[in-house]
Design a protein around this motif. Structure first.
Motif: not given
Length: 329
Positions: A209-220, A225-236
């Motif tokens: 699945g794809v979450f907005v970071l703020s929505s996914g963080l509590p579950h991560i 759920v397992i975070a595979l990577g964020t979508s910006e060019a560099k780490r948030s």
């Protein structure tokens, strides 16, 4: 007799003109200074979501700086476009504003031909904040990194699915960007919001699945759920412990955020535009505002961002993904 009357008429005209000129400064001085009544900020989503949170924070700050109450009007529906349409149709007097996200401001009319407004129907006041999306896996998928995800999906074309909060959202476009760059074949499953998407991921009924970071963080953070990577060019900066997808060679060009902006109807008078822009810029430089936004998962925009140029580049990016994935509502 006739010649004598001309100077008299001229003198009367001059006297009348002088009276008008003398009155002019007083008239201008009596013109009400904006704002003189409450301001409405429209949010095109129900209360409690990420756009609503940004809207309420901005509303509080503008109220403090402009000296008038700011009322939030939640007008949910059609992926934020109902609220955006209302503001596009409003009088350009500074009393009806929009805190909008990339979905309704830059993506919706690329995928839905029924949408009647475009970016030209707004006056951009400024960027507020942004945050990345995050690609996640259900624990049952058996992968923990973006590289493992790529290997698994590439070996099983068409077997796996990913979910987002709806067709034509920034989350959907992020998933399609991942598919394009990784040359992966997956099925997109649109959900009616984040809650049912979360339930299926946690319940092992959906692999990715794809979450907005703020929505996914509590579950991560809870390990659901397992975070595979964020979508910006560099780490948030908000989650430096989560790799960026771009750190995996197949996804080196993945760069997508969901952003929030303050907008007004087109043809907003320049004095009102400048006053709103100053109030927003002062807000963006407030340490307290910045701290609250970062706590919610967002990075505050720089006041120096050229919003018109930025919006143009974002729309061009979205257009390419929409064409690649043949996204249409």
């Amino acid at each position: 007799m006739k010649t004598a009357s001309l100077p008299r008429r001229g003198a009367l005209a001059l006297a009348a003109g002088a009276t008008l000129l003398a009155a002019a400064p007083a008239a201008f001085a009596q013109a009400p200074a904006y704002p003189t009544k409450p301001i409405t900020i429209v949010v095109g989503y129900p209360a409690g979501g990420s756009t609503d949170l940004v809207g309420r924070m901005v509303g509080t700050e503008l109220s403090n700086r402009l000296g008038q109450p700011v009322v939030i009007e939640n007008l949910g529906g059609a992926g934020g476009s109902i609220g955006a349409q209302k503001v596009a149709n409003a009088q350009p007097d500074g009393y009806t504003l929009l805190v909008g996200a990339s979905n309704e401001l830059a993506i919706t009319n690329l995928v839905n031909k029924k949408i009647k407004y475009g970016i030209k129907d707004f006056t951009a006041i400024g960027m507020v904040s942004s945050q990345p999306m995050v690609l996640v896996a259900s624990p049952s998928a058996g992968v923990k990194t973006a590289a493992e995800f790529t290997q698994l999906v590439a070996k099983n074309p068409g077997k796996f699915s990913y979910g987002s909060s709806g067709v034509g959202t920034a989350l959907h476009l992020t998933g399609e960007m991942v598919k394009e760059q990784g040359k992966l074949f997956m099925t997109h499953i649109p959900y009616r919001g984040v809650a049912p998407l979360t339930n299926d991921l946690i319940g092992n009924n959906l692999e990715f699945g794809v979450f907005v970071l703020s929505s996914g963080l509590p579950h991560i953070r809870s390990g659901k759920v397992i975070a595979l990577g964020t979508s910006e060019a560099k780490r948030s900066a908000i989650t430096p412990d989560i790799p960026a997808l771009s750190e995996t060679p197949q996804f080196k060009n993945v760069d997508m955020t969901i952003w929030f902006a303050l907008m007004a109807p087109a043809n907003l008078p320049k004095p009102i535009h400048e006053k709103l822009k100053k109030a927003l810029n002062d807000t963006l430089q407030s340490p307290d505002f910045r701290k609250k936004m970062e706590a919610s998962g967002s990075v505050v925009a720089s006041p120096t961002v050229d919003i018109d140029k930025y919006l143009g580049s974002e729309i061009a990016k979205y257009q390419k993904i929409v064409q690649f994935a043949k996204i249409e509502e």
